[in-house]
Design an enzyme around this catalytic site. Structure first.
Site, PDB file in Angstrom:
ATOM      1  N   ILE A 157       0.839  -1.188   0.000  1.00 33.36           N
ATOM      2  CA  ILE A 157       0.000   0.000   0.000  1.00 33.36           C
ATOM      3  C   ILE A 157       0.883   1.250   0.000  1.00 33.36           C
ATOM      4  O   ILE A 157       1.633   1.488   0.951  1.00 33.36           O
ATOM      5  CB  ILE A 157      -0.957   0.002   1.211  1.00 33.36           C
ATOM      6  CG1 ILE A 157      -1.796  -1.280   1.207  1.00 33.36           C
ATOM      7  CG2 ILE A 157      -1.830   1.242   1.184  1.00 33.36           C
ATOM      8  CD1 ILE A 157      -2.545  -1.558  -0.073  1.00 33.36           C
ATOM      9  N   GLU A 362      -1.099  -0.615 -10.625  1.00 34.12           N
ATOM     10  CA  GLU A 362      -2.337  -0.185 -11.306  1.00 34.12           C
ATOM     11  C   GLU A 362      -2.661  -1.064 -12.511  1.00 34.12           C
ATOM     12  O   GLU A 362      -3.158  -0.596 -13.535  1.00 34.12           O
ATOM     13  CB  GLU A 362      -2.278   1.296 -11.699  1.00 34.12           C
ATOM     14  CG  GLU A 362      -2.336   2.224 -10.491  1.00 34.12           C
ATOM     15  CD  GLU A 362      -2.568   3.669 -10.867  1.00 34.12           C
ATOM     16  OE1 GLU A 362      -3.426   3.928 -11.725  1.00 34.12           O
ATOM     17  OE2 GLU A 362      -1.893   4.531 -10.288  1.00 34.12           O
TER      18      GLU A 362
END
Length: 377
Positions: A157, A362
């Site tokens: 993260i 992504e």
């Protein structure tokens, strides 16, 4: 200085060209920053970018729309000057993308803070067993009276450990797979949220593993509607994937600049290295890849800004080609630098480490290929 003739392409308006010029001046005076303490550098960069007004573009206020061409131009320019500055800018947008696009008025109070640089954002999507396949998300959120209670873990993260607020995707069970996910806004000081360790990667960024141990959130923490988390996450990625390609484009432009300066300076055997035909061929290939990447990136951004409801195909093409092409451009720059190309601390060595992650996060390159193939019908 990098080629700026692309700004005359019909994708752009006068306001984009003005922004690019102003940001270029700002970057020369503020970047790069010292990366020795990555956390401190990121906090300082967010504050500086916010104070100078650049973070306004990372979110959309009430009645506003994200301007994807602006996001891409800013990411390309920042990446060319300092990869960590690009990271900090990008995460303010990606981290709060769900609030920009689906957030309630109270939730937008956080958006105001991240756009000013007063708060740092994180997007908690990836899990140990659910990376590219968001539908396999296992972190669970259950109703307890009026509250939601979250349990589970996230990994890799960005801004983990330094963020002030996270958007968390969790399973709420309205259906199987992608149909049973929801998005939540979680302050970093929420009871039960633990940082389970930092993750060191080849291009230092603040990354961490997060653990949710019965984290209790009010009903108002739900972003959009229950069961719409997959739609929220994919819509956010649809908006921000072209900007990943733009960051890769910035890295590639810097690599070409460095390579051209290098071969113009070196004079093996009395003549310039730049005059060797094989070197000119390498430079030509680099330039072609850069222009092709730029066309795909700004085509996708323009399409979204023109009101296209979805640009999944265009965004996937932009991210796939731009990141893969940038890897090739940077590798060629390293080769043209010879031994200096692999010297720790050199510009091209840093670019070589920076670009590798962009082909993964992504949506990895192979995921983009699947998206494109499915769009072909």
């Amino acid at each position: 200085m990098s080629d700026r003739s692309f700004l005359d392409w019909p994708f752009f308006e006068a306001r984009h060209r003005d922004l690019a010029a102003r940001l270029e001046d700002w970057c020369r005076g503020h970047l790069p920053v010292n990366h020795d303490d990555v956390d401190a550098a990121c906090r300082g960069l967010v504050a500086s970018l916010g104070a100078s007004g650049w973070l306004v573009a990372t979110g959309a206020g009430e009645g506003e729309r994200l301007d994807i061409r602006t996001l891409c131009l800013i990411r390309e320019t920042l990446a060319r000057h300092d990869g960590l500055a690009d990271f900090c800018f990008a995460m303010q947008g990606l981290g709060m993308g769900a609030v920009s696009l689906f957030g309630s008025e109270p939730q937008r109070a956080w958006l105001a803070r991240t756009r000013s640089g007063d708060a740092i954002a994180g997007f908690a999507l990836t899990e140990p067993d659910a990376g590219s396949d968001v539908a396999q998300t296992a972190t669970a959120a259950r109703r307890d009276g009026a509250d939601w209670v979250l349990s589970g873990e996230k990994t890799y993260i960005s801004n983990g450990g330094i963020a002030d607020v996270y958007v968390v995707i969790a399973r709420t069970g309205e259906g199987e797979g992608a149909r049973g996910l929801s998005a939540f806004l979680m302050p970093a000081d929420a009871t039960g949220l633990h940082i389970d360790g930092r993750i060191d990667v080849m291009a230092p960024h603040p990354l961490a593993r997060l653990r949710f141990e019965e984290v209790r959130l009010p009903a108002s923490a739900l972003i959009g509607e229950a069961g719409q988390g997959f739609k929220v996450a994919m819509t956010v990625l649809d908006h921000f994937r072209p900007t990943v390609g733009a960051a890769a484009l910035g890295f590639a432009r810097r690599a070409l600049d460095e390579a051209m300066a290098r071969v113009a300076r070196l004079r093996p055997g009395g003549g310039r290295l730049a005059d060797h035909q094989i070197v000119q061929g390498h430079l030509a290939d680099m330039a072609v890849r850069i222009d092709a990447a730029a066309l795909l990136v700004y085509r996708a951004a323009w399409a979204k800004d023109q009101g296209a409801p979805r640009i999944s195909r265009e965004a996937a093409m932009a991210k796939l080609y731009a990141t893969e092409a940038a890897q090739q451009v940077i590798d060629t720059a390293v080769q043209l630098h010879g031994g200096d190309g692999v010297r720790q601390g050199s510009v091209v060595e840093s670019l070589y480490r920076e670009i590798r992650a962009l082909r993964i996060y992504e949506g990895a390159s192979d995921v983009q290929r699947l998206i494109i193939a499915r769009a072909l019908g």
